[in-house]
Design a protein around this motif. Structure first.
Motif, PDB file in Angstrom:
ATOM      1  N   LYS A  96       0.829  -1.212   0.000  1.00  0.00           N
ATOM      2  CA  LYS A  96       0.000   0.000   0.000  1.00  0.00           C
ATOM      3  C   LYS A  96       0.859   1.256   0.000  1.00  0.00           C
ATOM      4  CE  LYS A  96      -3.883  -2.177   2.263  1.00  0.00           C
ATOM      5  NZ  LYS A  96      -4.665  -2.298   3.476  1.00  0.00           N
ATOM      6  N   ASP A  97       1.959   1.240   0.740  1.00  0.00           N
ATOM      7  CA  ASP A  97       2.869   2.375   0.819  1.00  0.00           C
ATOM      8  C   ASP A  97       4.122   2.036   0.023  1.00  0.00           C
ATOM      9  OD1 ASP A  97       4.388   4.581   1.448  1.00  0.00           O
ATOM     10  OD2 ASP A  97       4.502   4.166   3.591  1.00  0.00           O
ATOM     11  N   VAL A  98       4.008   2.156  -1.289  1.00  0.00           N
ATOM     12  CA  VAL A  98       5.099   1.758  -2.178  1.00  0.00           C
ATOM     13  C   VAL A  98       6.367   2.561  -1.885  1.00  0.00           C
ATOM     14  CG1 VAL A  98       5.834   1.584  -4.584  1.00  0.00           C
ATOM     15  CG2 VAL A  98       3.473   1.045  -3.956  1.00  0.00           C
ATOM     16  N   GLU A  99       6.222   3.827  -1.578  1.00  0.00           N
ATOM     17  CA  GLU A  99       7.367   4.705  -1.338  1.00  0.00           C
ATOM     18  C   GLU A  99       8.235   4.230  -0.177  1.00  0.00           C
ATOM     19  OE1 GLU A  99       8.135   9.340  -0.080  1.00  0.00           O
ATOM     20  OE2 GLU A  99       6.295   8.829  -1.138  1.00  0.00           O
ATOM     21  N   HIS A 100       7.619   3.588   0.816  1.00  0.00           N
ATOM     22  CA  HIS A 100       8.354   3.097   1.987  1.00  0.00           C
ATOM     23  C   HIS A 100       8.381   1.573   2.019  1.00  0.00           C
ATOM     24  CE1 HIS A 100       7.281   7.223   3.224  1.00  0.00           C
ATOM     25  NE2 HIS A 100       8.547   7.200   3.601  1.00  0.00           N
ATOM     26  N   SER A 101       8.493   0.986   0.857  1.00  0.00           N
ATOM     27  CA  SER A 101       8.561  -0.474   0.758  1.00  0.00           C
ATOM     28  C   SER A 101       9.935  -0.880   0.235  1.00  0.00           C
ATOM     29  CB  SER A 101       7.471  -0.972  -0.201  1.00  0.00           C
ATOM     30  OG  SER A 101       7.798  -0.646  -1.549  1.00  0.00           O
ATOM     31  N   HIS A 102      10.075  -2.120  -0.103  1.00  0.00           N
ATOM     32  CA  HIS A 102      11.322  -2.641  -0.648  1.00  0.00           C
ATOM     33  C   HIS A 102      11.541  -2.247  -2.108  1.00  0.00           C
ATOM     34  CE1 HIS A 102       8.168  -5.389  -1.807  1.00  0.00           C
ATOM     35  NE2 HIS A 102       8.970  -5.909  -2.721  1.00  0.00           N
ATOM     36  N   VAL A 103      10.490  -1.847  -2.792  1.00  0.00           N
ATOM     37  CA  VAL A 103      10.584  -1.582  -4.223  1.00  0.00           C
ATOM     38  C   VAL A 103      11.544  -0.432  -4.563  1.00  0.00           C
ATOM     39  CG1 VAL A 103       9.274  -1.052  -6.314  1.00  0.00           C
ATOM     40  CG2 VAL A 103       8.312  -2.608  -4.608  1.00  0.00           C
ATOM     41  N   PRO A 104      11.507   0.718  -3.862  1.00  0.00           N
ATOM     42  CA  PRO A 104      12.492   1.760  -4.184  1.00  0.00           C
ATOM     43  C   PRO A 104      13.945   1.297  -4.009  1.00  0.00           C
ATOM     44  CG  PRO A 104      10.741   2.688  -2.853  1.00  0.00           C
ATOM     45  CD  PRO A 104      10.542   1.196  -2.873  1.00  0.00           C
ATOM     46  N   VAL A 105      14.181   0.372  -3.105  1.00  0.00           N
ATOM     47  CA  VAL A 105      15.533  -0.157  -2.900  1.00  0.00           C
ATOM     48  C   VAL A 105      15.943  -0.990  -4.122  1.00  0.00           C
ATOM     49  CG1 VAL A 105      17.028  -1.502  -1.370  1.00  0.00           C
ATOM     50  CG2 VAL A 105      15.122  -0.193  -0.413  1.00  0.00           C
ATOM     51  N   ILE A 106      15.009  -1.768  -4.648  1.00  0.00           N
ATOM     52  CA  ILE A 106      15.285  -2.548  -5.851  1.00  0.00           C
ATOM     53  C   ILE A 106      15.581  -1.619  -7.027  1.00  0.00           C
ATOM     54  CG2 ILE A 106      14.322  -4.154  -7.540  1.00  0.00           C
ATOM     55  CD1 ILE A 106      12.666  -5.372  -5.243  1.00  0.00           C
ATOM     56  N   VAL A 107      14.743  -0.615  -7.198  1.00  0.00           N
ATOM     57  CA  VAL A 107      14.939   0.343  -8.303  1.00  0.00           C
ATOM     58  C   VAL A 107      16.312   1.012  -8.188  1.00  0.00           C
ATOM     59  CG1 VAL A 107      14.115   2.481  -9.345  1.00  0.00           C
ATOM     60  CG2 VAL A 107      12.472   0.732  -8.661  1.00  0.00           C
ATOM     61  N   ASP A 108      16.661   1.428  -6.993  1.00  0.00           N
ATOM     62  CA  ASP A 108      17.965   2.060  -6.773  1.00  0.00           C
ATOM     63  C   ASP A 108      19.106   1.092  -7.124  1.00  0.00           C
ATOM     64  OD1 ASP A 108      19.685   4.230  -5.702  1.00  0.00           O
ATOM     65  OD2 ASP A 108      20.152   2.723  -4.188  1.00  0.00           O
ATOM     66  N   ALA A 109      18.975  -0.147  -6.700  1.00  0.00           N
ATOM     67  CA  ALA A 109      20.013  -1.147  -6.990  1.00  0.00           C
ATOM     68  C   ALA A 109      20.126  -1.393  -8.493  1.00  0.00           C
ATOM     69  CB  ALA A 109      19.709  -2.448  -6.253  1.00  0.00           C
ATOM     70  N   LEU A 110      19.006  -1.398  -9.188  1.00  0.00           N
ATOM     71  CA  LEU A 110      19.034  -1.621 -10.633  1.00  0.00           C
ATOM     72  C   LEU A 110      19.636  -0.443 -11.378  1.00  0.00           C
ATOM     73  CD1 LEU A 110      15.549  -3.275 -11.188  1.00  0.00           C
ATOM     74  CD2 LEU A 110      17.788  -4.388 -11.330  1.00  0.00           C
ATOM     75  N   ASN A 111      19.457   0.751 -10.860  1.00  0.00           N
ATOM     76  CA  ASN A 111      19.967   1.961 -11.511  1.00  0.00           C
ATOM     77  C   ASN A 111      21.441   2.214 -11.242  1.00  0.00           C
ATOM     78  OD1 ASN A 111      17.644   2.739 -12.903  1.00  0.00           O
ATOM     79  ND2 ASN A 111      16.798   3.708 -11.082  1.00  0.00           N
ATOM     80  N   ARG A 112      22.049   1.458 -10.357  1.00  0.00           N
ATOM     81  CA  ARG A 112      23.483   1.639 -10.047  1.00  0.00           C
ATOM     82  C   ARG A 112      24.354   1.008 -11.092  1.00  0.00           C
ATOM     83  NH1 ARG A 112      24.491   1.631  -3.672  1.00  0.00           N
ATOM     84  NH2 ARG A 112      22.870   3.102  -3.174  1.00  0.00           N
TER      85      ARG A 112
END
Length: 112
Positions: A96-112
């Motif tokens: 429900k709270d995508v901004e404070h979930s694991h997903v932004p961490v995945i996106v950040d890791a993929l963008n590195r």
């Protein structure tokens, strides 16, 4: 390009579901799910810890980055990276709270 959506929305690109648990109210053959890569998600232990410590998001992120650095999580992250290299992907979650979930961490890791 990597985008993020809730699994309940219609997909805009090649969709990858990145939650450990199957979403409520979604059938196994529902096309909104796409590919399911659950090994890229936080371990059950970390997920449970975070649900009990919602005010410690920064600690969660640090611990989750450690998990993504090795083992099955790192292999799953590499699989996601290959998919992203091949074209646009959409990471889907039931959070429900995508901004404070694991997903932004995945996106950040993929963008590195």
């Amino acid at each position: 390009m990597i985008t993020v959506a809730r699994v309940y929305d219609q997909p805009d690109a090649d969709r990858v579901f990145v939650d450990r648990l199957w979403p409520r109210g979604i059938r196994k053959d529902d096309p909104r799910v796409g590919r399911w890569i659950k090994d890229v998600t936080p371990s059950n232990e970390l997920r449970s810890w975070y649900h009990s410590n919602r005010d410690r998001y920064d600690d969660f992120v640090a611990r989750y980055r450690e998990e993504l650095a090795s083992g099955p999580a790192a292999e799953a992250l590499d699989e996601l990276r290959k998919l992203a290299d091949d074209g646009d992907i959409e990471l889907a979650t039931a959070a429900k709270d995508v901004e404070h979930s694991h997903v932004p961490v995945i996106v950040d890791a993929l963008n590195r």
